[in-house]
Design an enzyme around this catalytic site. Structure first.
Site, PDB file in Angstrom:
ATOM      1  N   THR A   1      22.903  41.483  35.217  1.00  0.00           N
ATOM      2  CA  THR A   1      24.312  41.169  35.433  1.00  0.00           C
ATOM      3  C   THR A   1      24.663  41.205  36.914  1.00  0.00           C
ATOM      4  O   THR A   1      25.593  40.532  37.358  1.00  0.00           O
ATOM      5  CB  THR A   1      25.195  42.143  34.644  1.00  0.00           C
TER       6      THR A   1
ATOM      7  N   TYR B   1      14.067  49.818  30.108  1.00  0.00           N
ATOM      8  CA  TYR B   1      14.966  48.778  29.607  1.00  0.00           C
ATOM      9  C   TYR B   1      14.165  47.861  28.694  1.00  0.00           C
ATOM     10  O   TYR B   1      13.330  47.090  29.157  1.00  0.00           O
ATOM     11  CB  TYR B   1      15.554  48.015  30.790  1.00  0.00           C
TER      12      TYR B   1
ATOM     13  N   LYS C   1      17.367  52.016  27.838  1.00  0.00           N
ATOM     14  CA  LYS C   1      18.446  51.086  27.522  1.00  0.00           C
ATOM     15  C   LYS C   1      17.901  50.117  26.484  1.00  0.00           C
ATOM     16  O   LYS C   1      16.954  49.373  26.751  1.00  0.00           O
ATOM     17  CB  LYS C   1      18.910  50.340  28.781  1.00  0.00           C
TER      18      LYS C   1
ATOM     19  N   VAL D   1      25.164  51.146  28.351  1.00  0.00           N
ATOM     20  CA  VAL D   1      25.141  50.444  29.636  1.00  0.00           C
ATOM     21  C   VAL D   1      25.759  49.087  29.344  1.00  0.00           C
ATOM     22  O   VAL D   1      25.186  48.286  28.602  1.00  0.00           O
ATOM     23  CB  VAL D   1      23.721  50.298  30.199  1.00  0.00           C
TER      24      VAL D   1
END
Length: 329
Positions: free
Chosen positions: A54, A142, A170, A210
């Protein structure tokens, strides 16, 4: 900052995967980044993740990433955990990003599965271990097979969880059933990587989230967690339902950075919604729809409309994109 001693939430409960603000010519805007970081922490974010997807990490460069971490740490580092993305399909490059982030003052690292290369499980383990070995910072893994092309297997989680600096994951798999089991077997703090799954993850022992949507509804997410922790699950659900239209609007079609920047501009937090190619800024039509959702959701006042938005359908969550768990980020 000194990270919380609570191993169940080593980075807090609500973290924003922060966009990287840019000027109209595409330069990283550190002044705007500092303003945004302060706003997010004021809104109740326990942490910020810089230079993730992002944050347009594939198109920002080493000096920019280092300057961004240093500026945000200086601005809010005593009030929030600052994680830096150290993701690459080149392990040596990921290690360089990790050490540079540590030197710039980051509190932790977000290390995504190597994308496109689709390594074996042994390759995944060795990649994560090498990055974790490169600094003294705690690591959040992640797992996002929709972008990386490979999913971290339970056996690999079990092995890497033994590393003293790997403390969290995550999870953007959308698989709450597997998450429940992995939380128990690995002892890692488990964060939802899908905005639409905050409550399901909390219900199976997850640490928090998150989030992209926390750019604009971070206060509500923090309240959801507070109510959940207090045992008021009905209240938590009631608050979370108020975020659904915004969650859908910001996560539809995989354009999280695009829509998050547009939402922040609509709020008056960012002056520009510039992105670097291959991402392009939201069109005026997309912004009009988004503004309608933000007004309906009480995020911005109706007086903030500079243009007449299309009328909202009865189900505002259907205005833009698909459900938040449909498209990985």
């Amino acid at each position: 900052m000194v990270l919380p001693a609570d191993s169940a939430r080593p980075f807090g409960a609500v973290l924003t995967a922060m966009v990287t603000p840019m000027t109209p010519d595409g330069a990283v805007d550190l002044k705007a980044a500092v303003k945004l970081a302060k706003k997010l922490v004021d809104d109740g974010n326990d942490g910020l993740v810089l230079s993730g997807t992002t944050g347009e990490s594939p198109v920002t460069h080493t000096p920019e990433k280092v300057e961004l971490v240093a500026a945000v740490v200086e601005a809010v580092g005593d009030r929030a955990a600052i994680l830096a993305g150290a993701g690459s399909n080149d392990t040596a490059h990921a290690i360089r990003m990790a050490t540079q982030a540590a030197d710039a003052g980051a509190d932790g690292l977000l290390v995504v599965s190597p994308y496109y290369s689709r390594p074996t499980q042994e390759g995944l383990y060795q990649h994560f271990a090498a990055v974790a070995d490169s600094t003294e910072l705690p690591v959040m893994l992640y797992d996002i097979p929709g972008r990386s092309g490979v999913r971290i297997a339970p056996e690999t989680f079990a092995r890497i969880a033994e590393h003293p600096r790997v403390v969290a994951n995550k999870d953007a798999t959308g698989d709450v059933w597997s998450a429940e089991q992995l939380i128990e077997t690995t002892g890692l703090a488990w964060y939802s990587g899908d905005d639409g799954l905050l409550l399901p993850f909390l219900s199976v022992g997850g640490a928090g989230i998150v989030s992209v949507s926390a750019h604009v509804v971070g206060q509500r997410f923090a309240e959801v967690v507070r109510l959940w922790d207090a045992g008021d699950h009905t209240g938590a659900l009631r608050v979370y339902r108020t975020t659904v239209p915004v969650v859908n609007a910001l996560n539809g079609a995989g354009a999280q950075a695009v829509m998050a920047k547009a939402a922040l501009q609509a709020q008056g937090v960012l002056e520009h919604r510039t992105l670097r190619l291959p991402n392009v800024a939201a069109s005026d039509h997309e912004v009009a729809h988004l503004r309608a959702v933000l007004v309906a959701g009480g995020v911005i006042p109706a007086s903030a409309h500079p243009m007449s938005p299309p009328e909202l359908p009865e189900d505002a969550s259907a205005v833009i994109g698909h459900p938040a768990i449909a498209t990985p980020r």
